[in-house]
Design an enzyme around this catalytic site. Structure first.
Site, PDB file in Angstrom:
ATOM      1  N   PRO A  12       0.789  -1.228   0.000  1.00  0.00           N
ATOM      2  CG  PRO A  12      -0.146  -1.109   2.112  1.00  0.00           C
ATOM      3  CD  PRO A  12       0.507  -2.067   1.175  1.00  0.00           C
ATOM      4  CG  ASN A  13      -0.273   4.365   1.208  1.00  0.00           C
ATOM      5  OD1 ASN A  13      -1.238   4.858   0.619  1.00  0.00           O
ATOM      6  ND2 ASN A  13      -0.357   3.897   2.439  1.00  0.00           N
ATOM      7  NE  ARG A  20       4.043   6.530   1.557  1.00  0.00           N
ATOM      8  CZ  ARG A  20       4.365   5.312   1.967  1.00  0.00           C
ATOM      9  NH1 ARG A  20       4.916   4.459   1.138  1.00  0.00           N
ATOM     10  NH2 ARG A  20       4.115   4.945   3.198  1.00  0.00           N
ATOM     11  CE1 TYR A  25       9.182   4.812   2.913  1.00  0.00           C
ATOM     12  CE2 TYR A  25       7.537   6.573   2.925  1.00  0.00           C
ATOM     13  CZ  TYR A  25       8.086   5.438   3.506  1.00  0.00           C
ATOM     14  OH  TYR A  25       7.565   4.930   4.663  1.00  0.00           O
ATOM     15  CG  ASN A  75       8.324  -2.253   0.441  1.00  0.00           C
ATOM     16  OD1 ASN A  75       7.811  -2.377   1.563  1.00  0.00           O
ATOM     17  ND2 ASN A  75       8.906  -1.136   0.036  1.00  0.00           N
ATOM     18  CB  ALA A  78       1.436   0.227   6.225  1.00  0.00           C
ATOM     19  CG  HIS A  81       5.135  -2.237  10.260  1.00  0.00           C
ATOM     20  ND1 HIS A  81       6.475  -2.577  10.346  1.00  0.00           N
ATOM     21  CD2 HIS A  81       5.065  -1.251   9.310  1.00  0.00           C
ATOM     22  CE1 HIS A  81       7.166  -1.812   9.501  1.00  0.00           C
ATOM     23  NE2 HIS A  81       6.337  -0.999   8.860  1.00  0.00           N
ATOM     24  CG  ASP A  88      -1.158 -17.039   8.451  1.00  0.00           C
ATOM     25  OD1 ASP A  88      -0.062 -17.194   9.037  1.00  0.00           O
ATOM     26  OD2 ASP A  88      -2.239 -16.927   9.058  1.00  0.00           O
ATOM     27  CD  GLU A  99      10.533  -7.679   5.937  1.00  0.00           C
ATOM     28  OE1 GLU A  99      10.698  -8.783   6.506  1.00  0.00           O
ATOM     29  OE2 GLU A  99      10.275  -6.634   6.556  1.00  0.00           O
ATOM     30  CG  HIS A 101      11.179  -2.548   4.446  1.00  0.00           C
ATOM     31  ND1 HIS A 101       9.809  -2.446   4.415  1.00  0.00           N
ATOM     32  CD2 HIS A 101      11.453  -3.712   5.081  1.00  0.00           C
ATOM     33  CE1 HIS A 101       9.277  -3.489   4.997  1.00  0.00           C
ATOM     34  NE2 HIS A 101      10.251  -4.289   5.411  1.00  0.00           N
ATOM     35  CG  LEU A 102      11.611   2.190  -1.068  1.00  0.00           C
ATOM     36  CD1 LEU A 102      10.193   2.696  -1.171  1.00  0.00           C
ATOM     37  CD2 LEU A 102      12.427   2.648  -2.256  1.00  0.00           C
ATOM     38  NE  ARG A 108      10.486   5.725   8.506  1.00  0.00           N
ATOM     39  CZ  ARG A 108       9.507   5.587   7.603  1.00  0.00           C
ATOM     40  NH1 ARG A 108       9.539   4.603   6.739  1.00  0.00           N
ATOM     41  NH2 ARG A 108       8.513   6.451   7.588  1.00  0.00           N
ATOM     42  NE  ARG A 112       7.235   4.242   9.818  1.00  0.00           N
ATOM     43  CZ  ARG A 112       6.121   4.374   9.096  1.00  0.00           C
ATOM     44  NH1 ARG A 112       5.710   3.409   8.314  1.00  0.00           N
ATOM     45  NH2 ARG A 112       5.412   5.480   9.149  1.00  0.00           N
TER      46      ARG A 112
HETATM   47  C1  DQA Z   1       8.279   0.869   3.828  1.00  0.00           C
HETATM   48  C2  DQA Z   1       8.354   1.103   5.339  1.00  0.00           C
HETATM   49  C3  DQA Z   1       6.998   0.923   5.986  1.00  0.00           C
HETATM   50  O1  DQA Z   1       7.075   1.125   7.388  1.00  0.00           O
HETATM   51  C4  DQA Z   1       6.023   1.931   5.403  1.00  0.00           C
HETATM   52  O2  DQA Z   1       4.737   1.732   5.950  1.00  0.00           O
HETATM   53  C5  DQA Z   1       5.991   1.934   3.928  1.00  0.00           C
HETATM   54  C6  DQA Z   1       7.237   1.753   3.178  1.00  0.00           C
HETATM   55  C7  DQA Z   1       9.623   1.140   3.121  1.00  0.00           C
HETATM   56  O3  DQA Z   1       9.769   0.712   1.989  1.00  0.00           O
HETATM   57  O4  DQA Z   1      10.491   1.801   3.688  1.00  0.00           O
HETATM   58  O5  DQA Z   1       4.948   2.165   3.323  1.00  0.00           O
HETATM   59  O6  DQA Z   1       7.946  -0.485   3.607  1.00  0.00           O
END
Ligand code: DQA
Length: 150
Positions: A12-13, A20, A25, A75, A78, A81, A88, A99, A101-102, A108, A112
């Site tokens: 998401p997002n 954003r 990011y 990735n 959110a 977490h 599952d 996994e 993450h940017l 942080r 997170r």
């Molecule tokens: C994220 C870190 C997450 O905590 C956050 O909710 C994101 C992006 C990252 O790529 O750093 O949406 O996964």
């Protein structure tokens, strides 16, 4: 030579990348990031399937769709977490997972710092911005190669 298949999921997002919270990011859009991923994947002779969704259920459906990938790079954003459902799904289809993450989620807010995915992943790459995905592709190639030699 048969290409290994990699599923890359952005949660998401992440469709808002480039607009954003650019201080966290970065300025690269999702489209640009996907282009860079495709270019790098070609170098590694990997076949990539790119998927972004803001919906937990859609991510679960994608992972459990029955299609076979050799490895998952995710990735979960959110959902990292919060999502027992995504955890599952990964366990349900036994797919080796990296996994990504940017940002460095460990530097942080405290909420997170907890990932529901990390302990079932092969490894975690976080904090290198868009390069985290490129490093994950390299890690995927390394993992798949090591598996082949076993
Ligand atoms: C994220 C870190 C997450 O905590 C956050 O909710 C994101 C992006 C990252 O790529 O750093 O949406 O996964």
């Amino acid at each position: 030579m048969k290409k290994n298949k990699v599923l890359i999921i952005n949660g998401p997002n992440l469709h808002l990348l480039g607009k954003r919270e650019v201080n966290i990011y970065g300025k690269m859009s999702l489209k640009e990031l996907e282009k860079a991923i495709r270019k790098e994947a070609k170098k590694y002779n990997l076949n990539v399937d790119l998927f972004q969704s803001n919906s937990e259920g859609e991510i679960v459906n994608k992972i459990t769709s029955g299609k076979k990938w050799d490895i998952l790079i995710i990735n979960p954003a959110a959902y990292t977490h919060t999502s027992i459902a995504i955890r599952d799904a990964i366990l349900g289809v036994s797919i080796p997972t990296i996994e990504v993450h940017l940002s460095n989620i460990y530097s942080r807010e405290s909420f997170r710092k907890k990932s529901l995915i990390s302990d079932i992943a092969i490894g975690v790459i976080a904090g290198f911005g868009p390069r985290s995905y490129i490093l994950a592709l390299e890690a995927a190639k390394f993992y798949l190669h090591a598996k082949k030699d076993k």
